[in-house]
Design a protein around this motif. Structure first.
Motif, mmCIF file in Angstrom:
data_model
loop_
_atom_site.group_PDB
_atom_site.id
_atom_site.type_symbol
_atom_site.label_atom_id
_atom_site.label_comp_id
_atom_site.label_asym_id
_atom_site.label_seq_id
_atom_site.Cartn_x
_atom_site.Cartn_y
_atom_site.Cartn_z
ATOM 1 N N ALA A 198 -1.693 -16.746 12.136
ATOM 2 C CA ALA A 198 -1.516 -15.618 13.052
ATOM 3 C C ALA A 198 -0.058 -15.185 13.009
ATOM 4 N N PRO A 199 0.372 -14.524 11.927
ATOM 5 C CA PRO A 199 1.773 -14.103 11.820
ATOM 6 C C PRO A 199 2.240 -13.427 13.103
ATOM 7 N N GLY A 200 3.436 -13.814 13.557
ATOM 8 C CA GLY A 200 3.873 -13.431 14.887
ATOM 9 C C GLY A 200 3.789 -11.966 15.227
ATOM 10 N N GLY A 201 4.221 -11.103 14.307
ATOM 11 C CA GLY A 201 4.170 -9.680 14.586
ATOM 12 C C GLY A 201 2.756 -9.172 14.771
ATOM 13 N N GLN A 202 1.831 -9.666 13.958
ATOM 14 C CA GLN A 202 0.434 -9.258 14.075
ATOM 15 C C GLN A 202 -0.204 -9.834 15.330
ATOM 16 N N LEU A 203 0.206 -11.026 15.735
ATOM 17 C CA LEU A 203 -0.331 -11.634 16.946
ATOM 18 C C LEU A 203 0.009 -10.789 18.172
ATOM 19 N N VAL A 204 1.210 -10.257 18.220
ATOM 20 C CA VAL A 204 1.588 -9.377 19.330
ATOM 21 C C VAL A 204 0.905 -8.019 19.185
ATOM 22 N N GLN A 205 0.788 -7.511 17.975
ATOM 23 C CA GLN A 205 0.173 -6.216 17.718
ATOM 24 C C GLN A 205 -1.319 -6.210 18.043
ATOM 25 N N ALA A 206 -1.993 -7.328 17.833
ATOM 26 C CA ALA A 206 -3.452 -7.369 17.970
ATOM 27 C C ALA A 206 -3.868 -8.670 18.650
ATOM 28 N N THR A 207 -3.328 -8.932 19.826
ATOM 29 C CA THR A 207 -3.581 -10.191 20.514
ATOM 30 C C THR A 207 -5.068 -10.429 20.734
ATOM 31 N N ASP A 208 -5.819 -9.376 21.052
ATOM 32 C CA ASP A 208 -7.238 -9.541 21.340
ATOM 33 C C ASP A 208 -8.055 -9.920 20.108
ATOM 34 N N GLU A 209 -7.460 -9.886 18.925
ATOM 35 C CA GLU A 209 -8.162 -10.316 17.719
ATOM 36 C C GLU A 209 -7.942 -11.799 17.422
ATOM 37 N N VAL A 228 2.468 -19.000 13.370
ATOM 38 C CA VAL A 228 3.113 -17.693 13.346
ATOM 39 C C VAL A 228 3.986 -17.477 12.109
ATOM 40 N N ARG A 229 3.988 -18.429 11.192
ATOM 41 C CA ARG A 229 4.727 -18.239 9.947
ATOM 42 C C ARG A 229 3.993 -17.229 9.055
ATOM 43 N N HIS A 250 0.832 -1.210 0.000
ATOM 44 C CA HIS A 250 0.000 0.000 0.000
ATOM 45 C C HIS A 250 0.862 1.254 0.000
ATOM 46 N N HIS A 251 1.898 1.265 0.818
ATOM 47 C CA HIS A 251 2.868 2.370 0.818
ATOM 48 C C HIS A 251 4.051 1.973 1.693
ATOM 49 N N HIS A 252 5.222 2.466 1.343
ATOM 50 C CA HIS A 252 6.411 2.182 2.145
ATOM 51 C C HIS A 252 7.477 3.235 1.869
ATOM 52 N N ILE A 253 8.497 3.227 2.683
ATOM 53 C CA ILE A 253 9.621 4.147 2.503
ATOM 54 C C ILE A 253 10.451 3.654 1.314
ATOM 55 N N PRO A 254 10.778 4.537 0.374
ATOM 56 C CA PRO A 254 11.559 4.091 -0.798
ATOM 57 C C PRO A 254 12.825 3.350 -0.377
ATOM 58 N N GLY A 255 13.038 2.199 -0.982
ATOM 59 C CA GLY A 255 14.229 1.409 -0.695
ATOM 60 C C GLY A 255 14.123 0.525 0.526
ATOM 61 N N ALA A 256 13.049 0.677 1.302
ATOM 62 C CA ALA A 256 12.898 -0.168 2.485
ATOM 63 C C ALA A 256 12.608 -1.603 2.074
ATOM 64 N N TYR A 257 13.094 -2.527 2.863
ATOM 65 C CA TYR A 257 12.853 -3.941 2.588
ATOM 66 C C TYR A 257 11.493 -4.378 3.128
ATOM 67 N N ASN A 258 10.815 -5.191 2.371
ATOM 68 C CA ASN A 258 9.590 -5.838 2.820
ATOM 69 C C ASN A 258 9.989 -7.088 3.604
ATOM 70 N N SER A 259 9.727 -7.080 4.915
ATOM 71 C CA SER A 259 10.113 -8.227 5.752
ATOM 72 C C SER A 259 9.043 -9.307 5.750
ATOM 73 N N GLY A 260 7.815 -8.930 5.416
ATOM 74 C CA GLY A 260 6.702 -9.869 5.502
ATOM 75 C C GLY A 260 6.004 -9.834 6.848
ATOM 76 N N GLY A 261 6.559 -9.090 7.814
ATOM 77 C CA GLY A 261 5.937 -8.994 9.134
ATOM 78 C C GLY A 261 6.966 -8.940 10.239
ATOM 79 N N GLY A 262 6.551 -8.408 11.393
ATOM 80 C CA GLY A 262 7.483 -8.103 12.469
ATOM 81 C C GLY A 262 8.297 -9.265 12.984
ATOM 82 N N ALA A 263 7.678 -10.432 13.169
ATOM 83 C CA ALA A 263 8.435 -11.577 13.695
ATOM 84 C C ALA A 263 9.441 -12.105 12.688
#
Length: 516
Positions: free
Chosen positions: A301-312, A284-285, A156-169
Motif C-alpha cells: 500500500a504505497p503511502g501516497g496511494q494509501l492516502v489517495q484511495a484509503t477506502d480501497e 508503505v514502501r 503512461h505520460h508525464h511532463i517532459p523532464g519531470a522526475y519519477n518519484s515512484g509515488g507521493g510518500a
C-alpha cells in the motif's frame, strides 16, 4: 442468515467509538460512483472472493452491505459461506440510508479527495499554473518538477523532464537527492489535484527551505495549456542511502503528533492473533521494495496511494492499522500525518527487517476451489466439434487489450442469462493472473475454467470485442482526446465542490481531527 439493519441504526452504529464495522458497497464501480455512502468501501460482487480477505481480513468483523438490495442479498449469502459471522444488509440500500438522513456522494475516493482540498485551504498550499512553470523553464530558472504518481502512471505520460518519484510518500523521502540548493523551485504534479497538493504540503511540512508548489490541476492542465507530454521512462529520483538527522527527527515528531507508536514484530503478531479485532498490516514502501521482500501478512500500500484511495485498502472502521516502512519511518510518517484524518482507528508503525517474517495465524485468503477445468488444446478441440461459449471475466481493459477471438466479456451478474441462453453449448470461463475464474465457476454448476487463464491462449485479438452488458468497471478518464478534456472539466468542477458539498457532515470534519 444475514440480519437486516435500518438506516437510522447504521448511523447510530457508525457513531459508536471503537466499534469495528465495515460498510461494503457491492455494486459495480460505475453504479457506486453515481451515489454511495462516503465511509463505505467498494468491492463489486464480481470481485468478492478475489478481494474480501484483504479488505476485511477478520471474519468476525461486523459487515454491513449497503448498496442495492438484490446484489446485497446475493453477496451476504456468499460472505456467510466464506465464514463471515456477522453480516447485515441495509434495508432499502442507499435509499434506506438517505431516508434516515445520511448523505450520499458521487465520484470515487471522496473522503481522500476532500481531504486534499481541505489541506490546500487549511495550509494555503502554494500552487502554480502550467504557463508559469513553462516560462520559468524557458528563462532558465532553477526549477525541478517531481511527479507524485506511481511509476506506472508516470510511464503512461508525464511532463517532459519531470522526475519519477515512484509515488507521493516518496517525495519527502527522496527529494534531497535531486534538490540541494535552497533556492531551487520545486513543483509537484499529479494527474489532477489531490496527490499534487498532498505531496507538496508534505514536503513543506518537513521544513525544506525551498519554495514548493503543487501544479494547478496537474498534467491535464499542462496538456490543456498547449504544452507537450512525454511518454515512457524518464529521470527517477533515487532513494537515499540514509536520511538526514533533520528528516529523521521530523518523522519521529510527526508520528508522535499522529499518535502512531513504533511497535515490534511480537506486538503485531499478538494483534494479528486477536480474533476480536481487525489489524491491517500495510507496507508503505514502493512496490519494487515490497517485491524484493515483505512480511507475509503485509499488503503493498504505497503511502501516497494509501492516502489517495484509503477506502480501497481499509474497510473496517476502528481497526488497527500498522504501517510498515524502512527504519527511518519517513514514508510512514508522511502517510500517518494524513491517514489520521481518514481512519478513526489506532495507527502504529513497524520497521521492515530483512529475513524476519510475520504471517497471520490463520490464512485469510479465500482458497481457490476445485472446479472442472479445460486445457487450451482441449478447448480448441471442443470448438471444432460444436458450440462453445467463452466468457472472459477479467477487467474490461484487460479484455480490450487482448482476448480470445469469439469470446464475450461479462461480469458475474450476466452469467445466469448467458448460461440459460447457451442451450447445449459448453460455457468456459476465462480468468487471469489477477482474477481466479474458479470462484465464479464454483457458484455456477455446468461451467468449466480455462486452465492457466488468458495466458494459456495462443491466439489473442484486440478486435471485435463483444460485451454482455454496459462497461461498468471504468470510472477514470478516457484516453487522450476531446472526450478526456471534457471528462476532466467535469471532474475538476466536482472536486472543487467537495468542501461545500460535505460541509456539516461529521464524516468530513477534518477540523475536529486537526484540533486533537
Amino acid at each position: 442468515m444475514p440480519r437486516r439493519i435500518a438506516g437510522r441504526e447504521l448511523l447510530d452504529l457508525l457513531g459508536k467509538a471503537g466499534r469495528q464495522t465495515a460498510i461494503l458497497d457491492l455494486r459495480s464501480p460505475l453504479e457506486r460512483s453515481n451515489g454511495h455512502i462516503a465511509v463505505s468501501a467498494g468491492i463489486p460482487y464480481h470481485d468478492l472472493e478475489q478481494r474480501i480477505a484483504t479488505l476485511v481480513p477478520n471474519r468476525g468483523a461486523t459487515v454491513v452491505l449497503a448498496g442495492a438490495q438484490q446484489v446485497d442479498e446475493r453477496g451476504a449469502a456468499l460472505l456467510e459461506r466464506l465464514g463471515y459471522r456477522d453480516v447485515a444488509i441495509l434495508d432499502n440500500g442507499i435509499d434506506g440510508w438517505k431516508s434516515a438522513g445520511g448523505r450520499v456522494y458521487t465520484g470515487t475516493n471522496v473522503r481522500s479527495k476532500t481531504l486534499g482540498e481541505w489541506i490546500e485551504r487549511r495550509y494555503s498550499t502554494p500552487t502554480v499554473d502550467s504557463d508559469t512553470v513553462d516560462e520559468w523553464r524557458r528563462e532558465g530558472a532553477d526549477v525541478v518538477v517531481i511527479d507524485s504518481r506511481p511509476a506506472s502512471e508516470y510511464v503512461h505520460h508525464h511532463i517532459p523532464g519531470a522526475y519519477n518519484s515512484g509515488g507521493g510518500a516518496e517525495i519527502a523521502f527522496r527529494t534531497a537527492q535531486v534538490v540541494q540548493d535552497p533556492g531551487t523551485k520545486v513543483v509537484i504534479n499529479c494527474a489532477g489535484r489531490t496527490r499534487g497538493i498532498v505531496a507538496a504540503q508534505s514536503l513543506i511540512n518537513t521544513g525544506i527551505p525551498n519554495p514548493v508548489y503543487s501544479l494547478h490541476n496537474g498534467t491535464p492542465a499542462w496538456e490543456r495549456s498547449g504544452h507537450p507530454l512525454a511518454f515512457g521512462d524518464g529521470p527517477a529520483v533515487p532513494a537515499p542511502e540514509q536520511v538526514s538527522p533533520q528528516l529523521a527527527e521530523w518523522a519521529a515528531t510527526t508520528l508522535a503528533k499522529a499518535g502512531a507508536a513504533v511497535v515490534d514484530i511480537d506486538d503485531v503478531r499478538t494483534g494479528l492473533g486477536d480474533d476480536a479485532t481487525t489489524t491491517y498490516l500495510l507496507d508503505v514502501r514502493t512496490p519494487q521494495e515490497y517485491q524484493l521482500g515483505h512480511y507475509s501478512a503485509a499488503v503493498s500500500a504505497p503511502g501516497g496511494q494509501l492516502v489517495q484511495a484509503t477506502d480501497e485498502y481499509i474497510a473496517v472502521r476502528g481497526a488497527r492499522v500498522v504501517l510498515v516502512d524502512t527504519p527511518d519511518f519517513v514514508r510512514a510518517a508522511n502517510t500517518a500525518q494524513w491517514l489520521r484524518f481518514l481512519h478513526d482507528g489506532p495507527l502504529s508503525v513497524l520497521a521492515h527487517l530483512p529475513g524476519a517474517d510475520i504471517a497471520r495465524p490463520q490464512p485469510t485468503a479465500v482458497p481457490v476451489p476445485d472446479v472442472p477445468r479445460v486445457s487450451w488444446d482441449e478447448l480448441e478441440e471442443w470448438r471444432s466439434r460444436g458450440p462453445v461459449w467463452i466468457v472472459d471475466l477479467r477487467s474490461s481493459n484487460g479484455y480490450a487489450a487482448g482476448h480470445i477471438p469469439g469470446s464475450i466479456h461479462a461480469r458475474r451478474e450476466h452469467l445466469d442469462n448467458i448460461v440459460a441462453d447457451t442451450g447445449a453449448g459448453r460455457v468456459v470461463l476465462v480468468g487471469g493472473s489477477e482474477y481466479a475464474a474458479e470462484h465464479v465457476a464454483a457458484t455456477l454448476p455446468g461451467t468449466w475454467v480455462l486452465t492457466g487463464g488468458i495466458d494459456a491462449a495462443t491466439d489473442l485479438t484486440a478486435d471485435d470485442g463483444q460485451y454482455a452488458g454496459e462497461i461498468v468497471d471504468r470510472t477514470g478518464p478516457p484516453d487522450f482526446g476531446p472526450e478526456r478534456d471534457a471528462w476532466y472539466a467535469d471532474y475538476f468542477a466536482w472536486e472543487l465542490s467537495l468542501l461545500s458539498e460535505s460541509d456539516g457532515d461529521p464524516f468530513f470534519d477534518f477540523d475536529a481531527v486537526d484540533d486533537r
